[in-house]
Design a protein around this motif. Structure first.
Motif, PDB file in Angstrom:
ATOM      1  N   ASP A   2       0.819  -1.221   0.000  1.00  0.00           N
ATOM      2  CA  ASP A   2       0.000   0.000   0.000  1.00  0.00           C
ATOM      3  C   ASP A   2       0.850   1.268   0.000  1.00  0.00           C
ATOM      4  O   ASP A   2       0.427   2.325   0.477  1.00  0.00           O
ATOM      5  CB  ASP A   2      -0.960   0.026   1.197  1.00  0.00           C
ATOM      6  CG  ASP A   2      -1.982  -1.096   1.144  1.00  0.00           C
ATOM      7  OD1 ASP A   2      -2.393  -1.474   0.035  1.00  0.00           O
ATOM      8  OD2 ASP A   2      -2.373  -1.598   2.221  1.00  0.00           O
ATOM      9  N   SER A  59      -4.896   3.112  -5.120  1.00  0.00           N
ATOM     10  CA  SER A  59      -5.600   1.892  -4.726  1.00  0.00           C
ATOM     11  C   SER A  59      -4.824   1.107  -3.684  1.00  0.00           C
ATOM     12  O   SER A  59      -5.408   0.283  -2.971  1.00  0.00           O
ATOM     13  CB  SER A  59      -5.819   0.996  -5.944  1.00  0.00           C
ATOM     14  OG  SER A  59      -4.591   0.449  -6.403  1.00  0.00           O
ATOM     15  N   GLY A  60      -3.501   1.323  -3.595  1.00  0.00           N
ATOM     16  CA  GLY A  60      -2.689   0.414  -2.798  1.00  0.00           C
ATOM     17  C   GLY A  60      -2.672  -0.954  -3.467  1.00  0.00           C
ATOM     18  O   GLY A  60      -2.568  -1.057  -4.696  1.00  0.00           O
ATOM     19  N   ARG A  61      -2.792  -2.001  -2.687  1.00  0.00           N
ATOM     20  CA  ARG A  61      -2.798  -3.331  -3.269  1.00  0.00           C
ATOM     21  C   ARG A  61      -4.042  -3.536  -4.145  1.00  0.00           C
ATOM     22  O   ARG A  61      -5.125  -3.048  -3.816  1.00  0.00           O
ATOM     23  CB  ARG A  61      -2.770  -4.392  -2.168  1.00  0.00           C
ATOM     24  CG  ARG A  61      -1.450  -4.460  -1.417  1.00  0.00           C
ATOM     25  CD  ARG A  61      -1.531  -5.440  -0.266  1.00  0.00           C
ATOM     26  NE  ARG A  61      -2.444  -4.965   0.777  1.00  0.00           N
ATOM     27  CZ  ARG A  61      -2.808  -5.694   1.830  1.00  0.00           C
ATOM     28  NH1 ARG A  61      -2.362  -6.935   1.960  1.00  0.00           N
ATOM     29  NH2 ARG A  61      -3.622  -5.183   2.732  1.00  0.00           N
ATOM     30  N   SER A  62      -3.867  -4.247  -5.239  1.00  0.00           N
ATOM     31  CA  SER A  62      -5.022  -4.611  -6.063  1.00  0.00           C
ATOM     32  C   SER A  62      -5.621  -5.911  -5.541  1.00  0.00           C
ATOM     33  O   SER A  62      -4.973  -6.671  -4.818  1.00  0.00           O
ATOM     34  CB  SER A  62      -4.611  -4.738  -7.531  1.00  0.00           C
ATOM     35  OG  SER A  62      -3.559  -5.666  -7.681  1.00  0.00           O
ATOM     36  N   ILE A  63      -6.874  -6.136  -5.908  1.00  0.00           N
ATOM     37  CA  ILE A  63      -7.574  -7.350  -5.465  1.00  0.00           C
ATOM     38  C   ILE A  63      -7.526  -8.357  -6.609  1.00  0.00           C
ATOM     39  O   ILE A  63      -7.947  -8.065  -7.734  1.00  0.00           O
ATOM     40  CB  ILE A  63      -9.024  -7.028  -5.071  1.00  0.00           C
ATOM     41  CG1 ILE A  63      -9.039  -6.003  -3.919  1.00  0.00           C
ATOM     42  CG2 ILE A  63      -9.760  -8.293  -4.658  1.00  0.00           C
ATOM     43  CD1 ILE A  63     -10.432  -5.527  -3.531  1.00  0.00           C
ATOM     44  N   LEU A  70      -3.839  -8.511  -3.319  1.00  0.00           N
ATOM     45  CA  LEU A  70      -4.501  -9.022  -2.128  1.00  0.00           C
ATOM     46  C   LEU A  70      -5.390 -10.170  -2.616  1.00  0.00           C
ATOM     47  O   LEU A  70      -6.418  -9.939  -3.251  1.00  0.00           O
ATOM     48  CB  LEU A  70      -5.324  -7.926  -1.457  1.00  0.00           C
ATOM     49  CG  LEU A  70      -6.086  -8.268  -0.183  1.00  0.00           C
ATOM     50  CD1 LEU A  70      -5.155  -8.847   0.877  1.00  0.00           C
ATOM     51  CD2 LEU A  70      -6.801  -7.038   0.351  1.00  0.00           C
ATOM     52  N   THR A  73     -10.763  -3.954   3.629  1.00  0.00           N
ATOM     53  CA  THR A  73      -9.367  -3.856   4.051  1.00  0.00           C
ATOM     54  C   THR A  73      -8.674  -2.686   3.357  1.00  0.00           C
ATOM     55  O   THR A  73      -7.967  -1.890   3.998  1.00  0.00           O
ATOM     56  CB  THR A  73      -8.619  -5.157   3.731  1.00  0.00           C
ATOM     57  OG1 THR A  73      -9.208  -6.232   4.485  1.00  0.00           O
ATOM     58  CG2 THR A  73      -7.140  -5.050   4.085  1.00  0.00           C
ATOM     59  N   GLN A  74      -8.872  -2.563   2.052  1.00  0.00           N
ATOM     60  CA  GLN A  74      -8.220  -1.492   1.312  1.00  0.00           C
ATOM     61  C   GLN A  74      -8.784  -0.124   1.657  1.00  0.00           C
ATOM     62  O   GLN A  74      -8.041   0.858   1.742  1.00  0.00           O
ATOM     63  CB  GLN A  74      -8.296  -1.755  -0.187  1.00  0.00           C
ATOM     64  CG  GLN A  74      -7.405  -2.907  -0.648  1.00  0.00           C
ATOM     65  CD  GLN A  74      -5.998  -2.776  -0.094  1.00  0.00           C
ATOM     66  OE1 GLN A  74      -5.611  -3.496   0.832  1.00  0.00           O
ATOM     67  NE2 GLN A  74      -5.227  -1.844  -0.642  1.00  0.00           N
ATOM     68  N   ALA A  98      -7.291   0.946   4.775  1.00  0.00           N
ATOM     69  CA  ALA A  98      -5.896   1.353   4.567  1.00  0.00           C
ATOM     70  C   ALA A  98      -5.774   2.734   3.943  1.00  0.00           C
ATOM     71  O   ALA A  98      -4.682   3.296   3.899  1.00  0.00           O
ATOM     72  CB  ALA A  98      -5.183   0.333   3.677  1.00  0.00           C
ATOM     73  N   ALA A 110      -7.373   3.562   0.733  1.00  0.00           N
ATOM     74  CA  ALA A 110      -7.540   3.551  -0.724  1.00  0.00           C
ATOM     75  C   ALA A 110      -8.675   4.480  -1.133  1.00  0.00           C
ATOM     76  O   ALA A 110      -9.744   4.500  -0.507  1.00  0.00           O
ATOM     77  CB  ALA A 110      -7.819   2.143  -1.225  1.00  0.00           C
ATOM     78  N   ILE A 114     -10.535   1.347  -5.919  1.00  0.00           N
ATOM     79  CA  ILE A 114     -10.282  -0.084  -5.791  1.00  0.00           C
ATOM     80  C   ILE A 114      -9.871  -0.617  -7.158  1.00  0.00           C
ATOM     81  O   ILE A 114     -10.539  -0.367  -8.164  1.00  0.00           O
ATOM     82  CB  ILE A 114     -11.534  -0.835  -5.288  1.00  0.00           C
ATOM     83  CG1 ILE A 114     -11.912  -0.360  -3.873  1.00  0.00           C
ATOM     84  CG2 ILE A 114     -11.299  -2.337  -5.313  1.00  0.00           C
ATOM     85  CD1 ILE A 114     -10.875  -0.642  -2.802  1.00  0.00           C
TER      86      ILE A 114
END
Length: 399
Positions: free
Chosen positions: A120, A142-146, A158, A172-173, A176, A178, A181
């Motif tokens: 992230d 977005s930080g981590r992608s799903i 993620l 979760t995102q 954090a 985001a 997404i």
């Protein structure tokens, strides 16, 4: 009260080049007026001159700060950014991102959407810019992608399996920090030498629906990496907001996207570059060569259907160093749209896609003073975008 006056200068307001020279008055971070020079009060001109807030540069053009809808600030644009990540500490990666953010802003890109980062970290960069700790563009991250377990971009994914895990991943995102997404609906060209094809369906329809419904409930939009036809269809059916890449988009799908006010960010340049470069991993080069012709057709079909097109460079990807937005604007023009339309894709149209269309993307009264001054006329010569003379962010000149 802060003041900045651009006097007797050419203005592309984001929609069109205004007739004749203009004067643009910026006060307290926003555009106050755009007037013909003769209508500018002499007292205001004198005040700006006395305060060192007067900008006059014959032959230059003032336009909105550019917007890049698809970047990865923690990728280094080397021939194999995933390998670079594996060799860096977390602190080194973040520090490199700080540098890339500053470089991006100096190029006149005042807003970016970052669609994937390890740990992230792009969210942390966004916070640092907002707090004034570092220099950089406004970052919608977005930080981590799903992704599905074993899906595209696992290095910052993620992983989820099933709608319940997908729902938790969105929460979760958002927790954090985001502000968008990002999901992987299909496989991709770069990232893994084995185990995925561009037309692989990854996240399933019920997973995508769970993600979109939860994000929208929280007022956050969803972006889908989607190359293959079925993954694109699944994203449309789930109510995803933007399709990234969309190589195998059909005319019928393009029509559905237009009817649902979805946007396409094709990222044409990066795939053309991937297909041609001998330095990038061979597997990625081969996969890119297989899809670039289809990509051009999809882009044409999207335009014909009236899909909203946004400019996104995928900067940070293999041999696509920060910034790469001008290269993407040029690729849009080479793909069949005019220079004015390509510039709109990186200014007001991009702002609309971010749902910031009332705040940025235009040089008009009331809008944030995110501005770019370049030498020359970008409508006649896109290379003018590389001749940056001033960058203004929220009414302040950035060095």
């Amino acid at each position: 009260m802060s003041l900045l006056v651009f006097h007797e200068i050419r203005v592309f307001d984001g929609e069109e080049m205004l007739a004749g020279p203009q004067s643009v008055i910026v006060r307290d971070g926003r555009v106050e007026r755009v007037v013909e020079p003769a209508a500018l009060p002499e007292s205001l001109l004198a005040e700006a001159r006395e305060r060192g807030a007067l900008v006059q540069q014959p032959g230059a053009t003032l336009l909105p700060g550019l917007i890049d809808l698809h970047v990865h600030l923690i990728w280094d644009g080397s021939d194999d950014p995933v390998r670079s990540l594996a060799l860096e500490t977390r602190e080194q990666t973040l520090l490199k991102g700080v540098g890339f953010a500053a470089t991006t802003l100096r190029a006149g890109i005042t807003t970016v959407r970052d669609l994937g980062s390890v740990h992230d970290q792009a969210i942390r960069l966004a916070e640092a810019v907002e707090r004034g700790w570092i220099s950089g563009p406004r970052i919608i991250a977005s930080g981590r992608s799903i992704v599905m377990t074993g899906g595209h971009d696992p290095f910052w994914g993620l992983a989820v399996d099933g709608p319940v895990e997908a729902l938790k991943a969105v929460r979760t995102q958002l927790f954090a920090g985001a502000r968008v997404i990002k999901v992987s609906a299909t496989g991709g060209v770069y990232g893994r030498p084995t185990g995925e094809s561009v037309d692989d369906v990854e996240l399933l329809p019920d997973e995508l629906r769970a993600i979109a419904e939860q994000a929208h409930r929280r007022g956050v939009k969803v972006s889908a990496h989607a190359i293959g036809r079925q993954g694109i269809q699944n994203s449309i059916d789930a109510g995803i907001d933007t399709i990234e890449h969309g190589h195998f988009l059909t005319p019928e799908q393009a029509q559905a996207m237009a009817e649902r006010s979805m946007a396409l960010i094709p990222a044409l340049y990066v795939y053309q570059h991937l297909a041609e470069s001998p330095s990038i991993p061979a597997y990625a080069r081969a996969k890119a060569r297989e899809v670039i012709d289809r990509h051009q057709q999809a882009f044409s079909d999207a335009r014909a259907a009236g899909v909203l097109i946004g400019a996104g460079s995928d900067a940070g990807s293999p041999e696509t160093p920060h910034p790469a937005l001008v290269e993407e604007i040029e690729a849009l023009v080479n793909g069949g749209i005019g220079r004015t339309a390509a510039l709109r894709a990186a200014t007001p149209h991009a702002a609309r896609i971010l749902h910031l269309g009332d705040e940025i993307g235009l040089v008009r009264p009331g809008y944030r003073a995110d501005l770019l001054l370049v030498e020359g006329d970008p409508i006649r010569d896109l290379a003018a975008l590389r001749r940056v003379r001033r960058v203004v962010q929220d009414g302040e000149i950035r060095e």
